[in-house]
Design a protein around this motif. Structure first.
Motif, PDB file in Angstrom:
ATOM      1  N   ALA A 235      13.857   1.026 -40.489  1.00 60.68           N
ATOM      2  CA  ALA A 235      13.810   2.449 -40.118  1.00 60.68           C
ATOM      3  C   ALA A 235      14.011   3.320 -41.363  1.00 60.68           C
ATOM      4  CB  ALA A 235      14.881   2.748 -39.072  1.00 60.68           C
ATOM      5  N   ARG A 236      14.958   2.929 -42.198  1.00 55.06           N
ATOM      6  CA  ARG A 236      15.208   3.726 -43.412  1.00 55.06           C
ATOM      7  C   ARG A 236      14.020   3.655 -44.364  1.00 55.06           C
ATOM      8  NH1 ARG A 236      21.481   1.795 -43.714  1.00 55.06           N
ATOM      9  NH2 ARG A 236      22.331   3.561 -42.560  1.00 55.06           N
ATOM     10  N   ALA A 237      13.428   2.481 -44.459  1.00 54.93           N
ATOM     11  CA  ALA A 237      12.268   2.337 -45.353  1.00 54.93           C
ATOM     12  C   ALA A 237      11.077   3.137 -44.820  1.00 54.93           C
ATOM     13  CB  ALA A 237      11.901   0.860 -45.491  1.00 54.93           C
ATOM     14  N   ILE A 238      10.920   3.161 -43.513  1.00 57.26           N
ATOM     15  CA  ILE A 238       9.816   3.924 -42.912  1.00 57.26           C
ATOM     16  C   ILE A 238      10.056   5.419 -43.123  1.00 57.26           C
ATOM     17  CG2 ILE A 238       8.795   4.561 -40.671  1.00 57.26           C
ATOM     18  CD1 ILE A 238       7.827   1.835 -41.582  1.00 57.26           C
ATOM     19  N   GLU A 239      11.299   5.831 -43.012  1.00 60.49           N
ATOM     20  CA  GLU A 239      11.619   7.241 -43.283  1.00 60.49           C
ATOM     21  C   GLU A 239      11.275   7.575 -44.738  1.00 60.49           C
ATOM     22  OE1 GLU A 239      15.760   8.295 -42.810  1.00 60.49           O
ATOM     23  OE2 GLU A 239      15.379  10.410 -43.276  1.00 60.49           O
ATOM     24  N   ALA A 240      11.703   6.698 -45.649  1.00 55.32           N
ATOM     25  CA  ALA A 240      11.451   6.952 -47.073  1.00 55.32           C
ATOM     26  C   ALA A 240       9.951   6.957 -47.367  1.00 55.32           C
ATOM     27  CB  ALA A 240      12.151   5.882 -47.913  1.00 55.32           C
ATOM     28  N   ALA A 241       9.190   6.198 -46.586  1.00 58.26           N
ATOM     29  CA  ALA A 241       7.736   6.139 -46.806  1.00 58.26           C
ATOM     30  C   ALA A 241       7.015   7.340 -46.206  1.00 58.26           C
ATOM     31  CB  ALA A 241       7.180   4.834 -46.224  1.00 58.26           C
ATOM     32  N   GLY A 242       7.757   8.238 -45.520  1.00 63.41           N
ATOM     33  CA  GLY A 242       7.134   9.503 -45.127  1.00 63.41           C
ATOM     34  C   GLY A 242       7.022   9.803 -43.651  1.00 63.41           C
ATOM     35  N   ALA A 243       7.659   9.008 -42.779  1.00 70.77           N
ATOM     36  CA  ALA A 243       7.552   9.311 -41.343  1.00 70.77           C
ATOM     37  C   ALA A 243       8.294  10.603 -41.013  1.00 70.77           C
ATOM     38  CB  ALA A 243       8.124   8.158 -40.515  1.00 70.77           C
ATOM     39  N   ASP A 244       7.773  11.327 -40.000  1.00 68.42           N
ATOM     40  CA  ASP A 244       8.453  12.533 -39.520  1.00 68.42           C
ATOM     41  C   ASP A 244       9.393  12.227 -38.366  1.00 68.42           C
ATOM     42  OD1 ASP A 244       7.057  14.557 -41.113  1.00 68.42           O
ATOM     43  OD2 ASP A 244       5.295  13.901 -39.983  1.00 68.42           O
ATOM     44  N   ILE A 245       9.009  11.246 -37.550  1.00 69.66           N
ATOM     45  CA  ILE A 245       9.753  10.944 -36.322  1.00 69.66           C
ATOM     46  C   ILE A 245       9.705   9.427 -36.115  1.00 69.66           C
ATOM     47  CG2 ILE A 245       9.882  11.335 -33.822  1.00 69.66           C
ATOM     48  CD1 ILE A 245       8.252  13.843 -34.114  1.00 69.66           C
ATOM     49  N   LEU A 246      10.809   8.884 -35.602  1.00 67.06           N
ATOM     50  CA  LEU A 246      10.807   7.474 -35.207  1.00 67.06           C
ATOM     51  C   LEU A 246      10.840   7.403 -33.687  1.00 67.06           C
ATOM     52  CD1 LEU A 246      13.408   5.911 -37.680  1.00 67.06           C
ATOM     53  CD2 LEU A 246      10.937   5.472 -37.619  1.00 67.06           C
ATOM     54  N   ASN A 247       9.894   6.688 -33.119  1.00 67.95           N
ATOM     55  CA  ASN A 247       9.880   6.486 -31.667  1.00 67.95           C
ATOM     56  C   ASN A 247      10.388   5.076 -31.381  1.00 67.95           C
ATOM     57  OD1 ASN A 247       9.426   6.781 -28.935  1.00 67.95           O
ATOM     58  ND2 ASN A 247       7.192   6.993 -29.092  1.00 67.95           N
ATOM     59  N   THR A 248      10.910   4.893 -30.185  1.00 66.40           N
ATOM     60  CA  THR A 248      11.505   3.611 -29.811  1.00 66.40           C
ATOM     61  C   THR A 248      10.510   2.721 -29.082  1.00 66.40           C
ATOM     62  OG1 THR A 248      13.681   4.630 -29.515  1.00 66.40           O
ATOM     63  CG2 THR A 248      13.307   2.548 -28.389  1.00 66.40           C
ATOM     64  N   GLY A 249      10.416   1.470 -29.516  1.00 66.21           N
ATOM     65  CA  GLY A 249       9.721   0.439 -28.747  1.00 66.21           C
ATOM     66  C   GLY A 249      10.760  -0.548 -28.251  1.00 66.21           C
ATOM     67  N   ILE A 250      10.599  -1.006 -27.019  1.00 64.38           N
ATOM     68  CA  ILE A 250      11.561  -1.942 -26.423  1.00 64.38           C
ATOM     69  C   ILE A 250      10.830  -3.219 -26.026  1.00 64.38           C
ATOM     70  CG2 ILE A 250      13.152  -2.345 -24.489  1.00 64.38           C
ATOM     71  CD1 ILE A 250      14.213  -0.178 -26.325  1.00 64.38           C
ATOM     72  N   GLY A 251      11.157  -4.317 -26.675  1.00 67.38           N
ATOM     73  CA  GLY A 251      10.648  -5.620 -26.259  1.00 67.38           C
ATOM     74  C   GLY A 251       9.189  -5.854 -26.629  1.00 67.38           C
ATOM     75  N   TRP A 252       8.881  -7.070 -27.001  1.00 66.66           N
ATOM     76  CA  TRP A 252       7.489  -7.465 -27.203  1.00 66.66           C
ATOM     77  C   TRP A 252       6.834  -7.664 -25.837  1.00 66.66           C
ATOM     78  CZ3 TRP A 252       5.945 -10.976 -31.805  1.00 66.66           C
ATOM     79  CH2 TRP A 252       6.582 -10.536 -32.985  1.00 66.66           C
ATOM     80  N   HIS A 253       5.511  -7.575 -25.812  1.00 67.46           N
ATOM     81  CA  HIS A 253       4.839  -7.776 -24.522  1.00 67.46           C
ATOM     82  C   HIS A 253       5.075  -9.184 -23.979  1.00 67.46           C
ATOM     83  CE1 HIS A 253       3.200  -3.909 -24.160  1.00 67.46           C
ATOM     84  NE2 HIS A 253       2.252  -4.018 -25.064  1.00 67.46           N
ATOM     85  N   GLU A 254       5.347 -10.138 -24.841  1.00 67.34           N
ATOM     86  CA  GLU A 254       5.565 -11.498 -24.356  1.00 67.34           C
ATOM     87  C   GLU A 254       7.011 -11.747 -23.957  1.00 67.34           C
ATOM     88  OE1 GLU A 254       4.167 -12.408 -28.272  1.00 67.34           O
ATOM     89  OE2 GLU A 254       5.617 -14.024 -28.469  1.00 67.34           O
ATOM     90  N   ALA A 255       7.901 -10.741 -24.089  1.00 66.27           N
ATOM     91  CA  ALA A 255       9.311 -10.918 -23.725  1.00 66.27           C
ATOM     92  C   ALA A 255       9.428 -11.240 -22.235  1.00 66.27           C
ATOM     93  CB  ALA A 255      10.095  -9.648 -24.051  1.00 66.27           C
ATOM     94  N   ARG A 256      10.395 -12.053 -21.906  1.00 64.70           N
ATOM     95  CA  ARG A 256      10.617 -12.420 -20.506  1.00 64.70           C
ATOM     96  C   ARG A 256      11.720 -11.566 -19.886  1.00 64.70           C
ATOM     97  NH1 ARG A 256       6.570 -14.255 -18.022  1.00 64.70           N
ATOM     98  NH2 ARG A 256       5.851 -12.656 -19.399  1.00 64.70           N
ATOM     99  N   VAL A 257      11.809 -10.345 -20.336  1.00 60.48           N
ATOM    100  CA  VAL A 257      12.776  -9.387 -19.809  1.00 60.48           C
ATOM    101  C   VAL A 257      11.974  -8.162 -19.362  1.00 60.48           C
ATOM    102  CG1 VAL A 257      14.744  -7.894 -20.367  1.00 60.48           C
ATOM    103  CG2 VAL A 257      14.537 -10.136 -21.463  1.00 60.48           C
ATOM    104  N   PRO A 258      12.152  -7.717 -18.110  1.00 56.51           N
ATOM    105  CA  PRO A 258      11.450  -6.495 -17.716  1.00 56.51           C
ATOM    106  C   PRO A 258      11.953  -5.307 -18.530  1.00 56.51           C
ATOM    107  CG  PRO A 258      12.727  -7.420 -15.874  1.00 56.51           C
ATOM    108  CD  PRO A 258      13.015  -8.255 -17.065  1.00 56.51           C
ATOM    109  N   THR A 259      11.061  -4.422 -18.925  1.00 56.46           N
ATOM    110  CA  THR A 259      11.491  -3.291 -19.750  1.00 56.46           C
ATOM    111  C   THR A 259      11.121  -1.935 -19.146  1.00 56.46           C
ATOM    112  OG1 THR A 259       9.453  -3.499 -21.028  1.00 56.46           O
ATOM    113  CG2 THR A 259      11.410  -4.578 -21.920  1.00 56.46           C
ATOM    114  N   ILE A 260      10.142  -1.918 -18.239  1.00 56.28           N
ATOM    115  CA  ILE A 260       9.768  -0.622 -17.645  1.00 56.28           C
ATOM    116  C   ILE A 260       9.594  -0.698 -16.138  1.00 56.28           C
ATOM    117  CG2 ILE A 260       8.649   0.304 -19.716  1.00 56.28           C
ATOM    118  CD1 ILE A 260       5.946  -0.363 -18.367  1.00 56.28           C
ATOM    119  N   ALA A 261       9.746  -1.882 -15.533  1.00 56.74           N
ATOM    120  CA  ALA A 261       9.495  -2.008 -14.090  1.00 56.74           C
ATOM    121  C   ALA A 261      10.549  -1.225 -13.311  1.00 56.74           C
ATOM    122  CB  ALA A 261       9.519  -3.477 -13.686  1.00 56.74           C
TER     123      ALA A 261
END
Ligand code: NAP
Ligand code: SF4
Length: 674
Positions: A235-261
């Motif tokens: 996150a810090r490296a992405i900020e230093a590389a010029g991002a304005d905003i960091l958005n959150t991603g939760i879990g890979w699509h192959e994760a066996r944990v529900p994330t939005i159901a």
């Protein structure tokens, strides 16, 4: 004075200011691929008019190999840019702001040309990716930067670089998918080189005054995923590389944990985003299962994030922000997180829409305009079909009376909302009630609408729903036998050992109801334990070392069906696995290919296959019949016998495969044409 001071406060990004803290998160609509750009533009314009601070489009491919499927939309030609111009112009005319998401799917690209850091196939794709060489990696970075420049040319206010959910950029970060030994693999410094380089090159290409959001996986939920320290370092490296905003991603699509159901607790992962607050200097967005302004405001007030991302709630109600601002949150059509008309459609190649709002994705075609010939309309049945028809007809200016013999509105929704994990249905019924009041529908509850009572109406809509199907099992009048209505609606006592006849949506719901004590959906720590999620600061990728720890089942349940196929196979594409996994965790036995021989004091007698082999007795205290439904057509037939024309919708029309999606769609469409 607003109830949502944090939510509605502007966000200053230095070179530009967003009107409020609400982001419409990226959703793939499948509209772009259809080539009707007026329709795409109207989809976004309607949401811009609804007051959202910033929208992010569905993922656009930076090149052919990175598209989520062959032929996925992107900005490849001048004509593509011109098409996107239609969208951005319409959004800007409506006073909105819009960023284009650049999505490189890597090994998730559903095609033979997919590429990845290493040739490691994903468990959710049949295609093995090709490992990129140095030149190939350079090409991917270039293509992403070019896509960002073209987005600017097309009039977008910014881009979102998709770096989470297990897609291409994410695949470089973890050793499981990145086995490289060159400068793009090995140490974490090397593994994060690609996402950081993409960010740096995009910023260099688009200039300073263009919003660049980086969506970063804050908790991977897959074995060998990133640690929290790695997430912060990135996150810090992405900020230093010029991002304005960091958005959150939760879990890979192959994760066996529900994330939005729907069974995921509301805002169930905001605590993960909060861990990043104070560790970077740019605004941070939190996301997943945020569907009311109250929840969103609470997250911002509680310091979980600087901004909230809601995606599906903007399918359910494009006016989310305007209604919150007007102090009418009760009129916001709630997203119940069912996925039935959005993600299940997306993955089925259909246009994404919404169970609650069939207009979503159909803004140019389904337009309920005010009537110039108001009628007296009777709607019989206050389930989802009847409610939708009544409200839409009343919105158009008809004088509507809604009858139901029950003492409450909601029909089958009232059973669904009693099922642990389906609490969102409460909000849906409450919304219908608010809309009936708002649109001035006359409500006649506890009234049997006979043909005589319906005389004098210009139009009659019959939405009398369904009755449980009689499975005709010998001995089914035994005192141990109940129907799902007895269990879910009437609260009939159920024994400790239960056999459920029928493993459709309702059989699964009844099983969930019978094995679960307190709903974990209402108890976040318990839900996290149940699915094996823990603090990513203590366990890599947030996976608990001792795995899922569900509460013991309240009852022993056996779920049966006659078909030989896997039980639950016909449940929702994106949610069926969750229902199956939840029941298996609770020790529910599933038996397929059975014949029901009889029910007696010993229990339910079954055999298997056409030859009625392997006789077996399922010793149980209660048998619950969930063997499907039949249309309740008594009123429609009685009206027909008198020669009175009526419209029949919902389960009363066709019971097979009935769900709230079809019922609501049919109700709205009928009323739009009355
Ligand atoms: P359903 O999905 O049609 O399932 C009916 C079940 O009963 C099947 O397992 C069927 O399997 C069995 N069955 C049918 N005829 C039978 C007979 N004569 N004797 C014994 N068993 C029989 O219907 P439902 O479970 O009542 O659900 C109604 C609708 O609501 C469905 O369309 C469903 O999608 C929807 N719903 C969805 C959800 C969800 O989670 N998305 C939840 C609840 C309801 P066999 O024929 O193989 O025995
Ligand atoms: Fe939400 Fe269901 Fe509508 Fe999708 S279909 S937006 S999950 S209510």
């Amino acid at each position: 004075m607003t109830s949502y001071p944090h939510l509605l406060s502007p966000l200053d990004l230095g070179f530009t200011t967003l009107a409020n803290r609400v982001l419409m998160g990226s959703m793939h609509t499948n509209l772009e691929e259809r080539g009707d750009w007026n329709r795409v533009a109207e989809f976004y314009a309607e949401r811009a008019r609804g007051g959202v601070g910033l929208m992010v489009t569905g993922g656009m491919a930076p090149n052919a190999e990175g598209g989520v499927f062959p032929g996925a939309a992107g900005l490849f030609t001048p004509q593509d840019i011109a098409h996107h111009r239609l969208v951005t112009d319409r959004v800007h005319d409506a006073g909105g702001r819009i960023a284009m998401q650049i999505l490189h799917a890597g090994r998730y690209a559903y095609g033979p040309d997919c590429v990845a850091p290493s040739a490691v196939k994903s468990p959710i794709s049949p295609f093995a990716p090709r490992a990129l060489d140095e030149a190939g990696i350079e090409k991917q970075i270039d293509d992403i930067a070019i896509a960002a420049v073209r987005a600017r040319e097309a009039g977008y206010d910014g881009v979102e670089i998709m770096g989470s959910e297990g897609y291409f950029l994410n695949q470089f970060l973890v050793t499981h998918t990145n086995r490289r030994e060159d400068r793009w693999g090995g140490s974490y410094e090397n593994r994060m080189r690609l996402p950081v380089e993409v960010m740096r090159r995009v910023r260099a290409a688009v200039g300073r005054d263009f919003i660049v959001i980086f969506r970063l996986s804050m908790i991977d939920l897959v074995p060998n995923g990133s640690t929290h320290d790695e997430v912060v370092q990135l996150a810090r490296a992405i900020e230093a590389a010029g991002a304005d905003i960091l958005n959150t991603g939760i879990g890979w699509h192959e994760a066996r944990v529900p994330t939005i159901a729907t069974s995921v607790p509301r805002a169930g992962f905001a605590w993960v985003t909060k861990k990043l607050m104070g560790k970077v200097g740019i605004p941070v967005i939190t996301s997943n299962r945020i569907n009311t302004p109250e929840v969103a405001e609470g997250l911002l007030a509680g310091g979980c994030a600087d901004m909230v991302s809601l995606a599906r709630p903007f399918l359910a109600d494009p006016e989310f922000v305007n209604k919150a601002r007007a102090g009418r949150p009760d009129l916001i059509a709630p997203c119940i997180a069912c996925n039935q008309a959005c993600l299940d459609h997306t993955f089925g190649g259909k246009v994404s829409s919404c169970l609650v709002n069939p207009r979503a994705g159909h803004e140019t075609e389904l337009v309920p305009v005010p009537t110039d010939a108001p009628k007296r309309v009777a709607v019989v049945g206050a389930g989802p079909a009847g409610l939708s028809a009544a409200i839409t007809a009343a919105q158009r200016g008809h004088a509507v009376t809604l009858f139901d013999r029950a003492g409450e509105i909601g029909g089958q929704l009232n059973m669904a909302r009693r099922v642990p994990g389906k609490e969102e249905f409460h909000g849906l019924v409450d919304w219908f009630a608010a809309m009936l009041a708002e649109t001035g529908v006359t409500l006649r509850l506890g009234v049997e609408a006979t043909p005589d009572a319906l005389e004098g109406f210009d139009t009659v809509v019959v939405a009398t729903g369904v009755t449980p199907r009689d499975p005709g099992i010998p001995g089914q009048d035994h005192p141990s036998v109940l129907s799902y209505v007895d269990v879910l609606r009437d609260g009939a006592p159920v024994g400790g050992r239960v056999a459920i006849v029928g493993a459709g949506g309702i059989g699964f719901d009844v099983a969930e109801f019978l094995v679960t004590g307190e709903s974990p959906t209402l108890d976040l720590p318990e839900w996290l334990r149940e699915w094996g999620v823990t603090d990513p600061e203590t366990a890599r990728a947030g996976l608990a070392p001792d795995g899922p720890q569900p509460e013991p089942p309240v009852r022993e349940v056996v779920l049966l069906q006659r078909k030989a196929e896997k039980p639950g196979k016909r449940l929702g594409k994106t949610t069926g696995w969750i229902h199956r996994a939840a029941l298996l965790m609770k020790g529910v036995q599933m038996k397929a290919g059975v014949n029901y021989e009889r029910i007696d004091d010993a229990g339910l007698h079954i055999s298997y296959g056409a030859a009625r082999e392997r006789p077996e007795v399922i010793a149980c205290d209660t048998v619950v019949l969930c063997s499907g439904q039949e249309s309740a057509r008594g009123l429609a037939d009685a009206l027909g016998a008198r020669g009175v024309a009526c419209h029949v919708i919902g389960g009363a029309d066709v019971a097979a495969e009935l769900d709230a999606k079809r019922a609501i769609d049919q109700g709205v469409r009928l009323a739009a044409g009355l």
